[in-house]
Design a protein around this motif. Structure first.
Motif, PDB file in Angstrom:
ATOM      1  N   VAL A   1     -11.448 -18.974  41.000  1.00 38.35           N
ATOM      2  CA  VAL A   1     -11.722 -19.379  42.377  1.00 38.35           C
ATOM      3  C   VAL A   1     -11.069 -20.738  42.623  1.00 38.35           C
ATOM      4  O   VAL A   1     -11.311 -21.694  41.899  1.00 38.35           O
TER       5      VAL A   1
ATOM      6  N   GLN B   1     -18.719 -16.624  43.089  1.00 39.75           N
ATOM      7  CA  GLN B   1     -18.087 -17.153  41.885  1.00 39.75           C
ATOM      8  C   GLN B   1     -18.376 -16.275  40.666  1.00 39.75           C
ATOM      9  O   GLN B   1     -17.487 -16.039  39.843  1.00 39.75           O
TER      10      GLN B   1
ATOM     11  N   THR C   1     -11.306 -23.472  44.474  1.00 43.06           N
ATOM     12  CA  THR C   1     -12.150 -24.280  45.364  1.00 43.06           C
ATOM     13  C   THR C   1     -11.449 -25.542  45.853  1.00 43.06           C
ATOM     14  O   THR C   1     -11.606 -25.936  47.010  1.00 43.06           O
TER      15      THR C   1
END
Length: 325
Positions: free
Chosen positions: A292, A282, A294
């Motif tokens: 990112v 990250q 996620t």
């Protein structure tokens, strides 16, 4: 007498099923090959190498990055599409996965049918940059300059279907001019010629341009995200520079060949999610200006993204007059 063969047959079948289950449960038992369909040292390669290391603990095996560039990423992508569906060949590809059907008459794969999606990985904004001594100093001056000198201004890209090509297509559409476009075999040679002042402009991902911008080796005009990039706070967005709604985010995803067993897919999904949650990964992506993804690191999100993007890019290329190769 017939009971013995039947019993043996049943035992053999049960043994085979147990063996198959055991083998599947042991996945992976050897290194995994992550194919990046672009040259080493480029922006997608930067993401892949950080991700390969981040996924290693969850997988318990090394992830080896293989660069298989050419034809806008279709060569490496097709290689994975035709690989054994056993989880040992995985693809890390960007938005070009969805544009190839519009750019190539025969890209070598079907974006809907050739793969099992694993999940989205990162979203990377683009930057519009120029050689350090290019006359315009801001995006407004750039727009005026290219309109007056369109026959003299060159726009580099990393090849048809590359992220820089996609962004460049949107840029010339927004500026309302047709520039001399120079395709290269990868981002590295395109950047080298920009640094060497052999070409004028390049539109490429922050994962590849941030260091060059910070060092002053290139002149930067804007980012293509709707919000400013934290690592490049002084660089305005195209949207705030007068090009309302201009947004190019180069998302990256992970796939495996169609027919890969579900337990293997599930293991890769969990490993991808673990890799994206890794603090080192990250931080590295933050430094490069990447977001990112996620919450979208799952097959459903990636499948939906592809279904939305394929027709969207087809319409853009049609509008821009881009012909299939």
């Amino acid at each position: 007498m017939t009971l013995i063969p039947r019993t043996l047959t049943a035992l053999f079948a049960a043994s085979a099923m147990l063996a198959a289950g055991a083998a599947q449960a042991e996945y992976p038992d050897r290194p995994i090959n992550m194919v990046v369909p672009f040259a080493a040292g480029g922006p997608t390669d930067n993401v892949a190498r950080s991700l390969a290391e981040a996924m290693r603990p969850a997988l318990g095996q090394t992830v080896v990055v293989e660069n298989k560039g050419g034809a806008g990423g279709t060569i490496g992508t097709t290689q994975v599409a035709r690989a054994q569906p056993d989880g040992y060949s995985i693809l890390l590809m960007h938005a070009g996965f969805s544009t190839a059907p519009s750019l190539y008459k025969n890209p070598g794969y079907d974006p809907y049918k050739s793969f099992e999606p694993i999940g989205l990985v990162v979203d990377v904004p683009m930057t519009i940059i120029a050689r350090s001594d290019f006359p315009p100093n801001n995006i407004q001056e750039l727009a005026d300059y290219v309109k007056k000198n369109k026959d003299k201004v060159s726009l580099a890209n990393a090849g048809i279907g590359a992220a820089s090509h996609l962004c460049g297509t949107m840029l010339v559409e927004a500026l309302g001019v047709q520039l001399l476009t120079i395709p290269y075999k990868g981002t590295a040679p395109a950047m080298n010629d920009l640094l060497g002042k052999q070409v004028d402009l390049l539109c490429d991902q922050t994962t590849n341009t941030t260091q060059q911008i910070d060092s002053g080796k290139v002149k930067a005009y804007a980012v293509t995200s709707l919000k400013r990039v934290p690592t490049l706070p002084k660089l305005p967005t195209m949207d705030e520079s007068g090009y309302k709604g201009f947004e190019v985010g180069i998302w990256h995803g992970m796939w495996v060949p169609k027919g890969t067993p579900k337990p293997v897919v599930d293991k890769l999904v969990k490993s991808l999610q673990a890799g994206l949650a890794d603090p080192k990964f990250q931080e590295r992506m933050k430094q490069l200006g990447a977001t990112v993804l996620t919450t979208e690191a799952n097959p459903q999100a990636l499948e939906a993204k592809v279904k939305q993007q394929v027709p969207q890019w087809a319409e853009l290329f049609k509008k821009a007059g881009v012909e299939q190769q």
